[in-house]
Every structure is written in C-alpha cells, then in structure tokens.
Design a protein around this motif. Structure first.
Motif, PDB file in Angstrom:
ATOM      1  N   PRO A 236     -20.735   5.820  22.886  1.00  0.00           N
ATOM      2  CA  PRO A 236     -21.944   6.608  23.086  1.00  0.00           C
ATOM      3  C   PRO A 236     -23.198   5.804  22.763  1.00  0.00           C
ATOM      4  O   PRO A 236     -23.146   4.813  22.034  1.00  0.00           O
ATOM      5  N   GLY A 237     -24.328   6.245  23.302  1.00  0.00           N
ATOM      6  CA  GLY A 237     -25.585   5.556  23.063  1.00  0.00           C
ATOM      7  C   GLY A 237     -26.087   4.865  24.312  1.00  0.00           C
ATOM      8  O   GLY A 237     -25.396   4.779  25.335  1.00  0.00           O
ATOM      9  N   THR A 238     -27.271   4.342  24.214  1.00  0.00           N
ATOM     10  CA  THR A 238     -27.932   3.776  25.385  1.00  0.00           C
ATOM     11  C   THR A 238     -27.912   2.256  25.416  1.00  0.00           C
ATOM     12  O   THR A 238     -28.380   1.658  26.377  1.00  0.00           O
ATOM     13  N   SER A 239     -27.408   1.627  24.364  1.00  0.00           N
ATOM     14  CA  SER A 239     -27.391   0.168  24.339  1.00  0.00           C
ATOM     15  C   SER A 239     -26.035  -0.336  23.852  1.00  0.00           C
ATOM     16  O   SER A 239     -25.259   0.406  23.246  1.00  0.00           O
ATOM     17  N   GLU A 240     -25.763  -1.602  24.135  1.00  0.00           N
ATOM     18  CA  GLU A 240     -24.520  -2.217  23.693  1.00  0.00           C
ATOM     19  C   GLU A 240     -24.476  -2.250  22.160  1.00  0.00           C
ATOM     20  O   GLU A 240     -25.482  -2.536  21.510  1.00  0.00           O
ATOM     21  N   PRO A 241     -23.320  -1.965  21.561  1.00  0.00           N
ATOM     22  CA  PRO A 241     -23.210  -2.174  20.111  1.00  0.00           C
ATOM     23  C   PRO A 241     -23.368  -3.655  19.798  1.00  0.00           C
ATOM     24  O   PRO A 241     -23.005  -4.518  20.599  1.00  0.00           O
ATOM     25  N   LEU A 242     -23.929  -3.950  18.631  1.00  0.00           N
ATOM     26  CA  LEU A 242     -24.092  -5.351  18.233  1.00  0.00           C
ATOM     27  C   LEU A 242     -22.740  -6.024  18.117  1.00  0.00           C
ATOM     28  O   LEU A 242     -22.573  -7.185  18.505  1.00  0.00           O
ATOM     29  N   TYR A 243     -21.766  -5.306  17.565  1.00  0.00           N
ATOM     30  CA  TYR A 243     -20.435  -5.875  17.357  1.00  0.00           C
ATOM     31  C   TYR A 243     -19.393  -4.808  17.668  1.00  0.00           C
ATOM     32  O   TYR A 243     -19.655  -3.606  17.589  1.00  0.00           O
ATOM     33  N   ALA A 244     -18.214  -5.243  18.037  1.00  0.00           N
ATOM     34  CA  ALA A 244     -17.102  -4.334  18.318  1.00  0.00           C
ATOM     35  C   ALA A 244     -15.809  -5.121  18.247  1.00  0.00           C
ATOM     36  O   ALA A 244     -15.787  -6.334  18.510  1.00  0.00           O
ATOM     37  N   ARG A 245     -14.737  -4.420  17.878  1.00  0.00           N
ATOM     38  CA  ARG A 245     -13.411  -5.020  17.935  1.00  0.00           C
ATOM     39  C   ARG A 245     -12.478  -4.029  18.607  1.00  0.00           C
ATOM     40  O   ARG A 245     -12.394  -2.867  18.191  1.00  0.00           O
ATOM     41  N   VAL A 246     -11.791  -4.482  19.635  1.00  0.00           N
ATOM     42  CA  VAL A 246     -10.849  -3.644  20.361  1.00  0.00           C
ATOM     43  C   VAL A 246      -9.445  -4.121  20.023  1.00  0.00           C
ATOM     44  O   VAL A 246      -9.078  -5.258  20.331  1.00  0.00           O
ATOM     45  N   ASP A 247      -8.653  -3.247  19.383  1.00  0.00           N
ATOM     46  CA  ASP A 247      -7.291  -3.582  18.991  1.00  0.00           C
ATOM     47  C   ASP A 247      -6.322  -3.045  20.031  1.00  0.00           C
ATOM     48  O   ASP A 247      -6.323  -1.842  20.336  1.00  0.00           O
ATOM     49  N   LEU A 248      -5.492  -3.927  20.578  1.00  0.00           N
ATOM     50  CA  LEU A 248      -4.600  -3.594  21.682  1.00  0.00           C
ATOM     51  C   LEU A 248      -3.148  -3.846  21.316  1.00  0.00           C
ATOM     52  O   LEU A 248      -2.829  -4.775  20.566  1.00  0.00           O
ATOM     53  N   VAL A 249      -2.265  -3.017  21.871  1.00  0.00           N
ATOM     54  CA  VAL A 249      -0.821  -3.220  21.778  1.00  0.00           C
ATOM     55  C   VAL A 249      -0.233  -3.011  23.160  1.00  0.00           C
ATOM     56  O   VAL A 249      -0.886  -2.461  24.052  1.00  0.00           O
TER      57      VAL A 249
END
Length: 290
Positions: A236-249
C-alpha cells in the motif's frame, strides 16, 4: 549534512544482535551524513530532529505491535519515516498474505484462527502454527497430525497472549531447496540469500530458534524475481518502500511462493553482501534529501 536515525531495539535475551548496524552508521557518516543508532521506545529521543528515520532492527516489536505502530505513526507525523507508518501498520500483521493471495500473488496457503475461533487444525499432513505478529520464528513450530494436543496448547497460548494464530502446511521443499530472501532497496533488487530450514521436528514453540541457518549467497531465478515483483506491487501507499525483503519457498509443484513480505525490520544481511553497502547508503541519502 542530513541527520539520519537508524532505529533498533534495546538489547535483551529475546533479541539478536544487528550485525549490520555499526557498519551502516559508519558508512553513512563517511558519506557525509550525521547518523546514529536509536532505540525506538527511548522516550528521550527527539525524532523531529532527524531528516530521516529508518527502521532497521526493532526486533522486539512483535510482542508490542500496537505500541510499535503507534510509535511509527507519531514518528511519521514529525519527520520522514522509512518505511512509512501505513506500510508498517499493514505489514506488522501477517494477514497481509491474504491480501497478496487475493491479488493473485502465489503465497503459502494460510488459515487464521483468531481468539474465540474453533481450533480446527489439519488432519493428514504436517503443518506449522505461528502468530500473525512475529519475528525470528518466535512462537512458531511444526506439527504432525499425531501432535494435535500439543498444537492445540500452542494455539491456546497464542490466543491467551492476544494473538491470532496462522496455520500453514509445512512446505517440504524447504528441507531440500531452502528459503530464498530477495532484498530490494529503492525499488530494485539489491542481492539475494538462501537459508536452510528453521523449524526442526519436535522443537517446542517457545524455544528460541536460529532465524537464518546456513545463510549463503544466492542468484534468484527469473521466476523468483517475477513473484517478488508481484508481491511488491501490492504494497500500500503511493511510493516504493525504501527497503523490502521477499522470502520465497518452493511449493509442491516446484514453483516459488511468498512465505513472507518483510517491510518493517527485515535483516538485510549486509554482513554477507558487503558490496551492497554503497547502494544502501546512496538510497538512504536520496530518501533523506526528498
């Protein structure tokens, strides 16, 4: 000279050391910023005195989620907070996985048991129980159908603490292909890592876990990167988050699924990827100058 706070938590027996924090403070100072590490619940900190406040290792927040989100809202009202309070509020409750699934993002199948719900646990396959607000596999455990009574006690303990429980099938491919963590800064892929399984059979839910066992460098596949981008598009929100981590399996079909989308206080594993520090510093400085 921008003033930048990197936010952490007070040391305690339930929290890990942030190996990245001292080096990141030092790198920001070498780049011309006035940087410091600050504890989020320290009443003596004047958050309005910073040009940018970056949440980093507030790893005690999960047991105090309402207090933490209230802090994020107060902080975001007086200065620039990354990630923003609306993102923090959404991401501190893992029911966001339902939002991702509704948007067509492949996620690990998840059911939620709120206090007062019938304790309907799986029968016939191994499964995981954990709180919807949690960090570092805290209060998470895996169960076989024969451990039903222990799992019920686990859920009741979560409910007694005021938490909603989440129930997921144990993704067996974690034991062979592990879990991959794709880190993004400023909207682009920074680096990726792979770790082994966290939840060993028979480990009690209230025993402390090693959150990132066997962490190694990883080159994500095109399929992994595509799923990660799908998940990030739902933030959510109008701009890209400064940081993110996507955990995948990997699911039973061998295709990647989102286990978690970490937008509050993800470990970025800069100690494993020191070459990424200059990019992080550049993006933090860019955010501070907006």
């Amino acid at each position: 000279m921008p003033r930048i706070a990197l936010v952490t938590c007070a040391p305690g027996p339930e929290t890990s050391e942030d190996r990245d924090l001292p080096g990141l403070v030092r790198a920001l100072e070498e780049a011309g910023a006035e940087a410091s590490a600050e504890v989020w619940d320290d009443a003596g900190v004047d958050w309005a005195g910073f040009d940018l406040v970056v949440i980093r290792s507030t790893w005690d927040y999960s047991w105090r989620a309402a207090e933490f989100t209230a802090w994020a809202e107060r902080c975001g009202a007086v200065t620039r907070l990354a990630n923003p309070a609306d993102v923090v509020r959404w991401n501190t409750d893992k029911r966001y996985l339902g939002d991702l699934a509704a948007a067509g993002v492949p996620v690990v199948e998840t059911r939620y048991l709120a206090p007062g719900d019938a304790l309907d646990l799986p029968d016939g396959h191994e499964y995981v129980v954990k709180p919807t607000s949690g960090a570092g596999a805290r209060f998470a455990a895996r169960y076989t159908p024969g451990e039903h009574a222990t799992a019920v006690r686990h859920v009741r303990r979560l409910h007694a603490e005021g938490f909603t429980a989440m129930v997921q099938p144990y993704v067996r491919r974690i034991d062979t292909t592990g879990e991959r963590a794709l880190v993004y800064v400023g909207g682009t892929l920074l680096h990726a890592s792979r770790k082994g399984p966290v939840l060993a059979p028979g480990t009690p839910y209230d025993r402390r876990k090693v959150a990132h066992p066997g962490l190694t460098d990883w080159t994500p596949s095109l399929a992994e990167a595509a799923v990660a981008r799908q998940a990030l598009a739902c933030v959510p929100g109008t701009s890209e988050p400064l940081y993110a981590r996507v955990d995948l399996v990997d699911g039973e079909d061998g295709l990647p699924r989102v286990m978690e989308l970490e937008l509050v206080e993800p470990n970025l594993f800069l100690w494993l990827h020191p070459e990424s520090v200059p990019r992080v510093v550049a993006e933090v400085l860019r955010a501070a100058a907006r």
